[in-house]
Design a protein around this motif. Sequence first.
Motif, PDB file in Angstrom:
ATOM      1  N   TYR A 185      93.327  14.540  57.417  1.00  0.00           N
ATOM      2  CA  TYR A 185      92.235  13.629  57.722  1.00  0.00           C
ATOM      3  C   TYR A 185      92.420  12.278  57.024  1.00  0.00           C
ATOM      4  N   ALA A 186      92.949  12.307  55.836  1.00  0.00           N
ATOM      5  CA  ALA A 186      93.110  11.085  55.052  1.00  0.00           C
ATOM      6  C   ALA A 186      94.065  10.090  55.694  1.00  0.00           C
ATOM      7  N   THR A 187      94.833  10.509  56.684  1.00  0.00           N
ATOM      8  CA  THR A 187      95.785   9.597  57.324  1.00  0.00           C
ATOM      9  C   THR A 187      95.245   8.987  58.616  1.00  0.00           C
ATOM     10  N   TYR A 188      94.083   9.421  59.071  1.00  0.00           N
ATOM     11  CA  TYR A 188      93.567   8.984  60.369  1.00  0.00           C
ATOM     12  C   TYR A 188      93.249   7.495  60.436  1.00  0.00           C
ATOM     13  N   ASN A 189      92.557   6.979  59.444  1.00  0.00           N
ATOM     14  CA  ASN A 189      92.009   5.632  59.562  1.00  0.00           C
ATOM     15  C   ASN A 189      93.079   4.546  59.541  1.00  0.00           C
ATOM     16  N   GLU A 190      94.007   4.636  58.630  1.00  0.00           N
ATOM     17  CA  GLU A 190      95.031   3.582  58.517  1.00  0.00           C
ATOM     18  C   GLU A 190      95.831   3.467  59.813  1.00  0.00           C
ATOM     19  N   THR A 191      96.245   4.613  60.345  1.00  0.00           N
ATOM     20  CA  THR A 191      96.998   4.625  61.604  1.00  0.00           C
ATOM     21  C   THR A 191      96.147   4.088  62.747  1.00  0.00           C
ATOM     22  N   SER A 192      94.926   4.578  62.845  1.00  0.00           N
ATOM     23  CA  SER A 192      94.036   4.141  63.918  1.00  0.00           C
ATOM     24  C   SER A 192      93.724   2.658  63.812  1.00  0.00           C
ATOM     25  N   GLU A 193      93.488   2.194  62.608  1.00  0.00           N
ATOM     26  CA  GLU A 193      93.196   0.767  62.404  1.00  0.00           C
ATOM     27  C   GLU A 193      94.362  -0.104  62.874  1.00  0.00           C
TER      28      GLU A 193
END
Length: 103
Positions: free
Chosen positions: A32-40
């Motif tokens: 879960y901790a990797t979702y935002n950076e990639t999505s952003e």
Amino acid sequence: MPEFGNKAEEIEFYLNLQNPKTGAFIDEAYPYATYNETSENVINHLDALAKEAGQPLKLKYPLKYLDQINTPEKLQVFLDDVSYVSWLSTKFPQTTYVFARSI
């Protein structure tokens, strides 16, 4: 990377990478901790493409992964969790901290 005939094709390619369950631009098998950076990163690229194409950006799915931290209480629990550093976690990269910083 595939070659695109126009901006609309490139936009469609990236939109098809969005996970329907989470809304993130990453497979849900990843932490879960990797979702935002990639999505952003993908959303920023899509935004630039949409501007170049002269069209509004509309994602295929809502960013449901953010529902896990959409209240102050949920966010506090998440931040408390990622701020804990055990002896084992000192051996790994800072993936959980990257997420906390990016939001």
